[in-house]
Design a protein around this motif. Structure first.
Motif, PDB file in Angstrom:
ATOM      1  N   VAL A 215       1.976   3.818   4.921  1.00 59.27           N
ATOM      2  CA  VAL A 215       1.767   5.232   4.609  1.00 59.27           C
ATOM      3  C   VAL A 215       0.779   5.297   3.450  1.00 59.27           C
ATOM      4  O   VAL A 215       0.983   4.631   2.422  1.00 59.27           O
ATOM      5  CB  VAL A 215       3.092   5.927   4.212  1.00 59.27           C
ATOM      6  CG1 VAL A 215       2.842   7.369   3.776  1.00 59.27           C
ATOM      7  CG2 VAL A 215       4.094   5.858   5.361  1.00 59.27           C
ATOM      8  N   GLU A 216      -0.287   6.065   3.620  1.00 55.20           N
ATOM      9  CA  GLU A 216      -1.291   6.161   2.566  1.00 55.20           C
ATOM     10  C   GLU A 216      -0.623   6.562   1.247  1.00 55.20           C
ATOM     11  O   GLU A 216       0.276   7.398   1.218  1.00 55.20           O
ATOM     12  CB  GLU A 216      -2.365   7.175   2.961  1.00 55.20           C
ATOM     13  CG  GLU A 216      -3.624   7.002   2.153  1.00 55.20           C
ATOM     14  CD  GLU A 216      -4.859   7.635   2.794  1.00 55.20           C
ATOM     15  OE1 GLU A 216      -5.877   7.695   2.091  1.00 55.20           O
ATOM     16  OE2 GLU A 216      -4.795   8.055   3.961  1.00 55.20           O
ATOM     17  N   VAL A 217      -1.073   5.936   0.156  1.00 59.98           N
ATOM     18  CA  VAL A 217      -0.531   6.273  -1.155  1.00 59.98           C
ATOM     19  C   VAL A 217      -0.863   7.734  -1.431  1.00 59.98           C
ATOM     20  O   VAL A 217      -2.006   8.176  -1.256  1.00 59.98           O
ATOM     21  CB  VAL A 217      -1.098   5.336  -2.243  1.00 59.98           C
ATOM     22  CG1 VAL A 217      -0.723   5.823  -3.635  1.00 59.98           C
ATOM     23  CG2 VAL A 217      -0.591   3.910  -2.029  1.00 59.98           C
TER      24      VAL A 217
ATOM     25  N   ALA B 278      -5.553   2.627   0.024  1.00 55.47           N
ATOM     26  CA  ALA B 278      -4.312   2.086  -0.519  1.00 55.47           C
ATOM     27  C   ALA B 278      -3.127   2.639   0.272  1.00 55.47           C
ATOM     28  O   ALA B 278      -3.061   3.843   0.544  1.00 55.47           O
ATOM     29  CB  ALA B 278      -4.180   2.457  -1.992  1.00 55.47           C
ATOM     30  N   TYR B 279      -2.197   1.752   0.624  1.00 55.51           N
ATOM     31  CA  TYR B 279      -1.041   2.131   1.426  1.00 55.51           C
ATOM     32  C   TYR B 279       0.244   1.562   0.839  1.00 55.51           C
ATOM     33  O   TYR B 279       0.274   0.413   0.399  1.00 55.51           O
ATOM     34  CB  TYR B 279      -1.165   1.585   2.854  1.00 55.51           C
ATOM     35  CG  TYR B 279      -2.270   2.213   3.647  1.00 55.51           C
ATOM     36  CD1 TYR B 279      -2.026   3.324   4.451  1.00 55.51           C
ATOM     37  CD2 TYR B 279      -3.562   1.696   3.599  1.00 55.51           C
ATOM     38  CE1 TYR B 279      -3.049   3.906   5.179  1.00 55.51           C
ATOM     39  CE2 TYR B 279      -4.588   2.280   4.326  1.00 55.51           C
ATOM     40  CZ  TYR B 279      -4.327   3.385   5.113  1.00 55.51           C
ATOM     41  OH  TYR B 279      -5.332   3.971   5.825  1.00 55.51           O
ATOM     42  N   ALA B 280       1.298   2.372   0.898  1.00 47.49           N
ATOM     43  CA  ALA B 280       2.648   1.887   0.619  1.00 47.49           C
ATOM     44  C   ALA B 280       3.172   1.253   1.899  1.00 47.49           C
ATOM     45  O   ALA B 280       2.931   1.765   2.992  1.00 47.49           O
ATOM     46  CB  ALA B 280       3.548   3.041   0.189  1.00 47.49           C
ATOM     47  N   ILE B 281       3.875   0.155   1.754  1.00 41.99           N
ATOM     48  CA  ILE B 281       4.548  -0.471   2.887  1.00 41.99           C
ATOM     49  C   ILE B 281       6.001   0.002   2.861  1.00 41.99           C
ATOM     50  O   ILE B 281       6.690  -0.140   1.848  1.00 41.99           O
ATOM     51  CB  ILE B 281       4.516  -2.007   2.792  1.00 41.99           C
ATOM     52  CG1 ILE B 281       3.082  -2.521   2.724  1.00 41.99           C
ATOM     53  CG2 ILE B 281       5.282  -2.634   3.964  1.00 41.99           C
ATOM     54  CD1 ILE B 281       2.978  -3.999   2.369  1.00 41.99           C
ATOM     55  N   TYR B 282       6.414   0.572   3.973  1.00 45.31           N
ATOM     56  CA  TYR B 282       7.795   1.027   4.107  1.00 45.31           C
ATOM     57  C   TYR B 282       8.538   0.136   5.097  1.00 45.31           C
ATOM     58  O   TYR B 282       7.985  -0.252   6.125  1.00 45.31           O
ATOM     59  CB  TYR B 282       7.849   2.452   4.670  1.00 45.31           C
ATOM     60  CG  TYR B 282       7.509   3.540   3.680  1.00 45.31           C
ATOM     61  CD1 TYR B 282       8.516   4.318   3.121  1.00 45.31           C
ATOM     62  CD2 TYR B 282       6.192   3.808   3.327  1.00 45.31           C
ATOM     63  CE1 TYR B 282       8.215   5.350   2.230  1.00 45.31           C
ATOM     64  CE2 TYR B 282       5.882   4.826   2.443  1.00 45.31           C
ATOM     65  CZ  TYR B 282       6.901   5.592   1.889  1.00 45.31           C
ATOM     66  OH  TYR B 282       6.585   6.600   1.016  1.00 45.31           O
ATOM     67  N   GLU B 283       9.797  -0.162   4.779  1.00 41.60           N
ATOM     68  CA  GLU B 283      10.731  -0.699   5.754  1.00 41.60           C
ATOM     69  C   GLU B 283      11.729   0.430   5.960  1.00 41.60           C
ATOM     70  O   GLU B 283      12.475   0.780   5.031  1.00 41.60           O
ATOM     71  CB  GLU B 283      11.426  -1.955   5.243  1.00 41.60           C
ATOM     72  CG  GLU B 283      12.353  -2.543   6.288  1.00 41.60           C
ATOM     73  CD  GLU B 283      13.131  -3.741   5.765  1.00 41.60           C
ATOM     74  OE1 GLU B 283      13.166  -4.754   6.456  1.00 41.60           O
ATOM     75  OE2 GLU B 283      13.708  -3.638   4.667  1.00 41.60           O
ATOM     76  N   GLU B 284      11.683   1.024   7.151  1.00 44.16           N
ATOM     77  CA  GLU B 284      12.426   2.255   7.413  1.00 44.16           C
ATOM     78  C   GLU B 284      11.987   3.305   6.380  1.00 44.16           C
ATOM     79  O   GLU B 284      10.814   3.622   6.324  1.00 44.16           O
ATOM     80  CB  GLU B 284      13.941   2.008   7.406  1.00 44.16           C
ATOM     81  CG  GLU B 284      14.414   1.006   8.446  1.00 44.16           C
ATOM     82  CD  GLU B 284      14.218   1.428   9.885  1.00 44.16           C
ATOM     83  OE1 GLU B 284      14.236   2.633  10.184  1.00 44.16           O
ATOM     84  OE2 GLU B 284      14.045   0.530  10.742  1.00 44.16           O
TER      85      GLU B 284
END
Length: 148
Positions: free
Chosen positions: A7-9, A48-54
């Motif tokens: 998800v984009e920062v 820049a992206y955040a990595i999400y697990e769920e």
């Protein structure tokens, strides 16, 4: 493994990204996410992206949308918070990022640089088809993934 997404920062997740941390032994090999996010605001070609697990933010990635050295698109950061390492999240997130980068205009090569003593990075990139052609930039080695 749970679902991994990028998800984009943005204004809702940037602070949580800044709170993520690698293990103490990994700290010498990577800039903080806060510095990376600041860099992305001054270099508009960086994504820049955040990595999400769920629904949980577990990591951070950043890459350049334009070619640089070695006529390649460069990965700037990949990090997984120390509490979530060893679960395959980094591999899944890197594959998602590579798929995005492959869609960039004229993307023929993707390069990532890392410190030669960073064994985790070496294992990850080798498993994803990056090859070491001997390119070095300062303290870092640069490995290349060729895109068909």
């Amino acid at each position: 493994m749970k679902t991994v997404t990028l998800v984009e920062v943005n204004k809702e997740n940037w602070y949580d990204c800044c709170q993520l941390a690698v293990s103490p032994e990994q700290e010498p090999y990577i800039e903080s996410n806060a510095i990376s996010i600041a860099q992305s605001k001054f270099e508009p070609t960086l994504k820049a992206y955040a990595i999400y697990e769920e629904q949980t933010i577990v990591g951070f990635v950043m890459y350049n949308m334009v070619q640089e050295e070695l006529e390649s698109h460069w990965v700037y950061r990949i990090m997984i918070d120390h509490k979530f390492q060893g679960k395959g999240i980094g591999t899944a997130a890197t594959k998602l990022m590579i798929a995005q980068m492959e869609q960039l205009p004229n993307c023929k090569k993707i390069v990532v640089g890392y410190h030669p003593l960073n064994k985790g990075a070496h294992k990850l990139y080798a498993s994803l088809g990056f090859v070491d052609n001997g390119d070095r930039f300062g303290q870092e080695m640069a490995v290349i993934k060729y895109i068909n």
